[in-house]
Design an enzyme around this catalytic site. Structure first.
Site, PDB file in Angstrom:
ATOM      1  N   ASP A  61       0.810  -1.222   0.000  1.00 26.35           N
ATOM      2  CA  ASP A  61       0.000   0.000   0.000  1.00 26.35           C
ATOM      3  C   ASP A  61       0.848   1.278   0.000  1.00 26.35           C
ATOM      4  O   ASP A  61       0.407   2.316   0.486  1.00 26.35           O
ATOM      5  CB  ASP A  61      -0.960   0.022   1.201  1.00 26.35           C
ATOM      6  N   GLU A  62       2.056   1.199  -0.551  1.00 26.11           N
ATOM      7  CA  GLU A  62       2.924   2.371  -0.598  1.00 26.11           C
ATOM      8  C   GLU A  62       3.400   2.678  -2.015  1.00 26.11           C
ATOM      9  O   GLU A  62       4.351   3.426  -2.202  1.00 26.11           O
ATOM     10  CB  GLU A  62       4.116   2.186   0.343  1.00 26.11           C
TER      11      GLU A  62
END
Length: 286
Positions: free
Chosen positions: A229-230
């Site tokens: 999620d980055e």
């Protein structure tokens, strides 16, 4: 090779005096006409980004265009791509048990407002089979357990290769992709996250938001990387909530935002409006 009527040129390189004039000039000399153009300079990195749409002269082929531009790209050491607007990207959609994002994408595709060619839906559950069947698309049921994850991902990769998919969209696909698959799909996989990153990761995000008394909830669409999620963010949106909203109501509002944000991100990706800039993106949205 067939002739091309309209192309999109995207590139990035170190900024240089006369760069835009050089690019425009080489196409103008051959009878190309600019119908849309956007540019941006990252002043911190001294890096220049550009997206330009050209009408092509009669009879020109993609090989002709690439040969025309190659010397310019070499001179400026560009990262570049030229795309035929008549060729829609092929997209494979992965989903688990929530269908709001999938339904939104399928409907936009069916009515012709989303410029993609959906080649199928893959899922670790059977729940979305009826919806996929209604749109007359292939549905691939690939269940997964911790012990079978490697085999299941290998099957997904075979689907991508066999279908010629240019992009994998994780439309609330609740499985974490392996580092190996993330690397294979760098810049070609888009995920939707149920919060305005980096907030509220993990289980029950809307319950977390409710407990914190947040006033804004949102969604983030980003490219998938091995860092969970980055990945580079493509699009985000928020909606105002208040103390009167229950976690369930927040989740309902959040699902609407997720569908809109993912649709918008996929559209921009398909229209070659998203250029990678390290850990960020440059998005030439309309």
């Amino acid at each position: 090779m067939a002739s091309v009527r309209e192309i999109i040129l995207t590139f990035s390189c170190q900024d240089s005096l006369g760069l835009v004039a050089r690019v425009a000039g080489v196409f103008a000399e051959r009878g190309f006409n600019i119908t849309e153009s956007s540019q941006f300079e990252d002043t911190d990195k001294k890096r220049f980004f550009m997206r330009t749409v050209f009408d092509c002269p009669v009879g020109v082929t993609m090989a002709d265009i690439e040969a025309l531009f190659q010397p310019v790209a070499d001179d400026y050491q560009m990262d570049w791509q030229i795309s035929d607007t008549a060729c829609k990207p092929k997209v494979l959609i992965a989903v688990s048990q929530w269908g709001h994002c999938l339904s939104n994408l399928l409907n936009s595709w069916k009515v012709g407002s989303l410029p993609i060619d959906i080649v199928g839906v893959v899922s670790n559950h059977e729940v979305m089979r009826p919806l996929t069947d209604w749109y007359e698309l292939p549905f691939h049921y690939l269940p997964v357990t911790p012990d079978t994850k490697a085999e299941q991902e290998a099957a997904i990769w075979r689907l991508i290769e066999r279908s010629g998919a240019d992009c994998l969209v994780l439309a609330r696909y609740m499985q974490i992709l392996s580092d190996e698959l993330c690397r294979k799909l760098e810049g070609r996989a888009i995920n939707i996250h149920h919060s305005f990153l980096p907030g509220f990761k993990g289980a029950k995000p809307y319950h977390q938001a409710y407990e914190r008394g947040v006033k804004l909830i949102g969604a983030t669409a980003h490219y998938v990387t091995a860092d969970l999620d980055e990945g580079p963010i493509i699009e985000q949106a928020v909606e105002r909530v208040s103390h009167v909203n229950s976690p369930e109501q927040m989740a309902e509002i959040g699902r609407d935002i997720e569908a809109v944000v993912l649709n918008r991100a996929l559209r921009w990706h398909a229209e070659h409006r998203v250029l990678l800039n390290g850990s960020k993106t440059v998005v030439f949205s309309r």
